[in-house]
Motif scaffolding. Sequence first.
Motif, PDB file in Angstrom:
ATOM      1  N   MET A   7      84.413  32.910  -2.957  1.00 56.50           N
ATOM      2  CA  MET A   7      85.205  32.427  -4.204  1.00 56.50           C
ATOM      3  C   MET A   7      85.917  33.192  -5.164  1.00 56.50           C
ATOM      4  O   MET A   7      85.351  34.498  -5.113  1.00 56.50           O
ATOM      5  CB  MET A   7      84.059  31.135  -5.013  1.00 56.50           C
ATOM      6  CG  MET A   7      83.815  30.290  -4.311  1.00 56.50           C
ATOM      7  SD  MET A   7      82.779  29.066  -5.211  1.00 56.50           S
ATOM      8  CE  MET A   7      82.423  27.749  -4.382  1.00 56.50           C
ATOM      9  N   PHE A   8      87.020  32.987  -5.811  1.00 52.91           N
ATOM     10  CA  PHE A   8      87.692  33.706  -6.955  1.00 52.91           C
ATOM     11  C   PHE A   8      87.203  32.965  -8.323  1.00 52.91           C
ATOM     12  O   PHE A   8      87.611  33.620  -9.117  1.00 52.91           O
ATOM     13  CB  PHE A   8      88.970  33.813  -6.570  1.00 52.91           C
ATOM     14  CG  PHE A   8      89.339  34.748  -5.658  1.00 52.91           C
ATOM     15  CD1 PHE A   8      88.238  35.499  -4.752  1.00 52.91           C
ATOM     16  CD2 PHE A   8      90.767  34.702  -5.351  1.00 52.91           C
ATOM     17  CE1 PHE A   8      88.974  36.303  -3.673  1.00 52.91           C
ATOM     18  CE2 PHE A   8      91.123  35.496  -4.168  1.00 52.91           C
ATOM     19  CZ  PHE A   8      90.227  36.101  -3.397  1.00 52.91           C
ATOM     20  N   GLY A   9      86.649  31.923  -8.181  1.00 50.14           N
ATOM     21  CA  GLY A   9      86.426  31.164  -9.436  1.00 50.14           C
ATOM     22  C   GLY A   9      87.545  30.504 -10.193  1.00 50.14           C
ATOM     23  O   GLY A   9      87.886  30.752 -11.296  1.00 50.14           O
ATOM     24  N   GLY A  40      71.800  26.356   4.342  1.00 44.75           N
ATOM     25  CA  GLY A  40      71.435  27.614   5.602  1.00 44.75           C
ATOM     26  C   GLY A  40      72.728  28.284   5.907  1.00 44.75           C
ATOM     27  O   GLY A  40      72.735  28.952   6.915  1.00 44.75           O
ATOM     28  N   LEU A  41      73.652  28.233   4.776  1.00 40.01           N
ATOM     29  CA  LEU A  41      74.609  29.291   5.105  1.00 40.01           C
ATOM     30  C   LEU A  41      74.470  30.811   5.111  1.00 40.01           C
ATOM     31  O   LEU A  41      73.320  31.126   4.315  1.00 40.01           O
ATOM     32  CB  LEU A  41      76.088  29.028   4.164  1.00 40.01           C
ATOM     33  CG  LEU A  41      76.551  27.585   4.433  1.00 40.01           C
ATOM     34  CD1 LEU A  41      77.626  27.309   3.254  1.00 40.01           C
ATOM     35  CD2 LEU A  41      77.371  27.645   5.758  1.00 40.01           C
ATOM     36  N   ASP A  42      74.963  31.364   5.774  1.00 41.33           N
ATOM     37  CA  ASP A  42      74.551  33.202   5.899  1.00 41.33           C
ATOM     38  C   ASP A  42      74.984  33.956   4.880  1.00 41.33           C
ATOM     39  O   ASP A  42      74.161  34.902   4.132  1.00 41.33           O
ATOM     40  CB  ASP A  42      75.122  33.794   7.181  1.00 41.33           C
ATOM     41  CG  ASP A  42      74.554  32.844   8.424  1.00 41.33           C
ATOM     42  OD1 ASP A  42      73.267  32.703   8.601  1.00 41.33           O
ATOM     43  OD2 ASP A  42      75.555  32.385   9.159  1.00 41.33           O
ATOM     44  N   MET A  43      75.884  33.626   3.923  1.00 42.88           N
ATOM     45  CA  MET A  43      76.497  34.634   2.907  1.00 42.88           C
ATOM     46  C   MET A  43      77.260  34.052   1.806  1.00 42.88           C
ATOM     47  O   MET A  43      77.984  32.856   2.366  1.00 42.88           O
ATOM     48  CB  MET A  43      77.311  35.615   3.584  1.00 42.88           C
ATOM     49  CG  MET A  43      78.507  35.435   4.386  1.00 42.88           C
ATOM     50  SD  MET A  43      80.047  34.627   3.902  1.00 42.88           S
ATOM     51  CE  MET A  43      80.438  36.175   2.759  1.00 42.88           C
ATOM     52  N   PHE A  44      77.469  34.623   0.605  1.00 40.02           N
ATOM     53  CA  PHE A  44      78.382  34.039  -0.425  1.00 40.02           C
ATOM     54  C   PHE A  44      78.873  35.058  -1.078  1.00 40.02           C
ATOM     55  O   PHE A  44      78.293  36.068  -1.525  1.00 40.02           O
ATOM     56  CB  PHE A  44      77.441  33.091  -1.412  1.00 40.02           C
ATOM     57  CG  PHE A  44      78.132  32.067  -2.111  1.00 40.02           C
ATOM     58  CD1 PHE A  44      78.331  30.695  -2.075  1.00 40.02           C
ATOM     59  CD2 PHE A  44      79.291  32.357  -3.033  1.00 40.02           C
ATOM     60  CE1 PHE A  44      78.877  29.687  -2.670  1.00 40.02           C
ATOM     61  CE2 PHE A  44      79.836  31.432  -3.794  1.00 40.02           C
ATOM     62  CZ  PHE A  44      79.811  29.986  -3.392  1.00 40.02           C
ATOM     63  N   GLY A  45      80.248  35.215  -1.067  1.00 37.55           N
ATOM     64  CA  GLY A  45      81.081  36.240  -1.752  1.00 37.55           C
ATOM     65  C   GLY A  45      81.867  35.724  -3.036  1.00 37.55           C
ATOM     66  O   GLY A  45      82.366  34.828  -2.986  1.00 37.55           O
ATOM     67  N   LEU A  46      81.960  36.835  -4.009  1.00 41.30           N
ATOM     68  CA  LEU A  46      82.738  36.513  -5.213  1.00 41.30           C
ATOM     69  C   LEU A  46      83.778  37.457  -5.321  1.00 41.30           C
ATOM     70  O   LEU A  46      83.197  38.716  -5.362  1.00 41.30           O
ATOM     71  CB  LEU A  46      81.663  36.305  -6.279  1.00 41.30           C
ATOM     72  CG  LEU A  46      80.516  35.189  -6.369  1.00 41.30           C
ATOM     73  CD1 LEU A  46      80.029  35.302  -7.637  1.00 41.30           C
ATOM     74  CD2 LEU A  46      81.410  33.694  -6.259  1.00 41.30           C
ATOM     75  N   MET A 312      86.790  28.622  -0.678  1.00 43.44           N
ATOM     76  CA  MET A 312      87.050  27.085  -0.796  1.00 43.44           C
ATOM     77  C   MET A 312      87.330  26.843  -1.864  1.00 43.44           C
ATOM     78  O   MET A 312      87.494  25.420  -2.177  1.00 43.44           O
ATOM     79  CB  MET A 312      85.644  26.633  -0.428  1.00 43.44           C
ATOM     80  CG  MET A 312      85.128  26.382   1.006  1.00 43.44           C
ATOM     81  SD  MET A 312      83.805  25.032   1.060  1.00 43.44           S
ATOM     82  CE  MET A 312      83.551  25.030   2.819  1.00 43.44           C
ATOM     83  N   ASP A 313      87.704  27.580  -3.003  1.00 41.33           N
ATOM     84  CA  ASP A 313      87.826  26.954  -4.408  1.00 41.33           C
ATOM     85  C   ASP A 313      89.333  27.413  -4.868  1.00 41.33           C
ATOM     86  O   ASP A 313      89.603  27.095  -5.976  1.00 41.33           O
ATOM     87  CB  ASP A 313      86.932  27.550  -5.365  1.00 41.33           C
ATOM     88  CG  ASP A 313      87.200  29.382  -5.543  1.00 41.33           C
ATOM     89  OD1 ASP A 313      87.906  29.912  -4.773  1.00 41.33           O
ATOM     90  OD2 ASP A 313      86.658  29.611  -6.698  1.00 41.33           O
ATOM     91  N   VAL A 314      90.026  27.615  -3.816  1.00 42.14           N
ATOM     92  CA  VAL A 314      91.752  27.599  -4.242  1.00 42.14           C
ATOM     93  C   VAL A 314      92.213  26.290  -5.076  1.00 42.14           C
ATOM     94  O   VAL A 314      92.153  25.330  -4.499  1.00 42.14           O
ATOM     95  CB  VAL A 314      92.327  27.746  -2.938  1.00 42.14           C
ATOM     96  CG1 VAL A 314      94.107  28.280  -3.403  1.00 42.14           C
ATOM     97  CG2 VAL A 314      91.992  28.916  -2.238  1.00 42.14           C
ATOM     98  N   GLY A 315      92.586  26.663  -6.442  1.00 35.85           N
ATOM     99  CA  GLY A 315      93.238  25.440  -6.904  1.00 35.85           C
ATOM    100  C   GLY A 315      92.128  24.576  -7.720  1.00 35.85           C
ATOM    101  O   GLY A 315      92.467  23.603  -8.280  1.00 35.85           O
ATOM    102  N   ALA A 316      90.888  24.860  -7.775  1.00 38.04           N
ATOM    103  CA  ALA A 316      89.827  24.460  -8.381  1.00 38.04           C
ATOM    104  C   ALA A 316      89.554  22.963  -8.244  1.00 38.04           C
ATOM    105  O   ALA A 316      89.829  21.972  -8.947  1.00 38.04           O
ATOM    106  CB  ALA A 316      89.924  24.678  -9.939  1.00 38.04           C
ATOM    107  N   PRO A 317      89.179  22.813  -6.789  1.00 38.32           N
ATOM    108  CA  PRO A 317      88.801  21.364  -6.485  1.00 38.32           C
ATOM    109  C   PRO A 317      87.883  20.913  -7.627  1.00 38.32           C
ATOM    110  O   PRO A 317      86.875  21.779  -7.904  1.00 38.32           O
ATOM    111  CB  PRO A 317      88.575  21.308  -5.091  1.00 38.32           C
ATOM    112  CG  PRO A 317      88.913  22.644  -4.670  1.00 38.32           C
ATOM    113  CD  PRO A 317      89.012  23.704  -5.713  1.00 38.32           C
TER     114      PRO A 317
END
Length: 342
Positions: A7-9, A40-46, A312-317
């Motif tokens: 995500m970029f926020g 159970g996802l493996d990673m989360f990146g910011l 997943m957060d392109v355009g802030a759903p």
Amino acid sequence: MELGVGMFGDLAFDAQGKPQSAEQKLGEILEEIKLADEVGLDMFGLGEHHREDYVISAPDIILAAAASITKNIKLGSAVTVLSSSEPVNVYQNYSTIDLISHGRAEICVGRGSFIESFPLFGYPLSAYDQLFEEKLDLLLKINSSEDVSWSGKTRPPMTHQNVLPRAKNEGKLPIWIAVGGTPESVLRAAKLGLPLMIAIIGGSPKQFQSLVQYYKEQYILHGHDKSKMQIGIHSHSFVSDDSSIISGYYKNYAAQMDRIGSSRGWPHFTERQYEAGRTKDGALFIGDANQVIDKILYMHELFGITRFSAHMDVGAPDHKQMMDAIELFGTKVAPAVRKALQ
């Protein structure tokens, strides 16, 4: 294969062009990271950005908060703009996250596709390449040894100085190199034996096949262990089994593409582009669970990737839609991909 979320926020804007509050968005991001861990996802990146349309300027701070509310998921940057960062601070911040999370921190470094951080922190754009080369060299030296001696042209030298605290794995953090598609960047990662993360956010992923093959050849040519090779893809994604949500997401996606494009001379992002990107040979992983499963498996067929990061957060759903998408990605997409690759 590891599967996770990046995500970029992105901040939502109202009809008057006013962005949502940063406080609200940061709270939502932490809830989303917590859920990604639970399913159970493996990673989360910011990702690090310094613009009015993104809330994440200090990913390490958010990841430290996330470390205290998660149990298993890897936590990393996506990316750290190393050219305008201080490598000592980068290592210290992520080694601290690593200790809080009991060994779950990692760093993904890149030169960044935006340039706002350079004037913000007082770095000349004319030194764009040199800054990255030298700072990566220093970061890798810090990562390999507590006692650091180093000299270069972009910052004062270090002479037998200790960089603390040290990360759990004998002081070493996983460090990925993020690239946008230049052979020079791919060659750098291969020479150093570092994991490669490729941002594929437009066009056809097939166009990157020769680049991935080049990395694999150079990685082995420079004497690195093939069994330790890691290649990831970071692509714009969204998952919903409700077709109306997927079709409606075009408005969010196009709005953000147009905000970015307005400063880069891009034409208006059209619905035709959106639908073309969602096809098998397009770069958008946006669709129902089965469509996304098939496309990730196709990427594995093309590249032999070991990680897929769904941006997943392109355009802030809407936050609820984001939570539903993460849950679906973790409970349906990820298990199906893992099963198919066993």
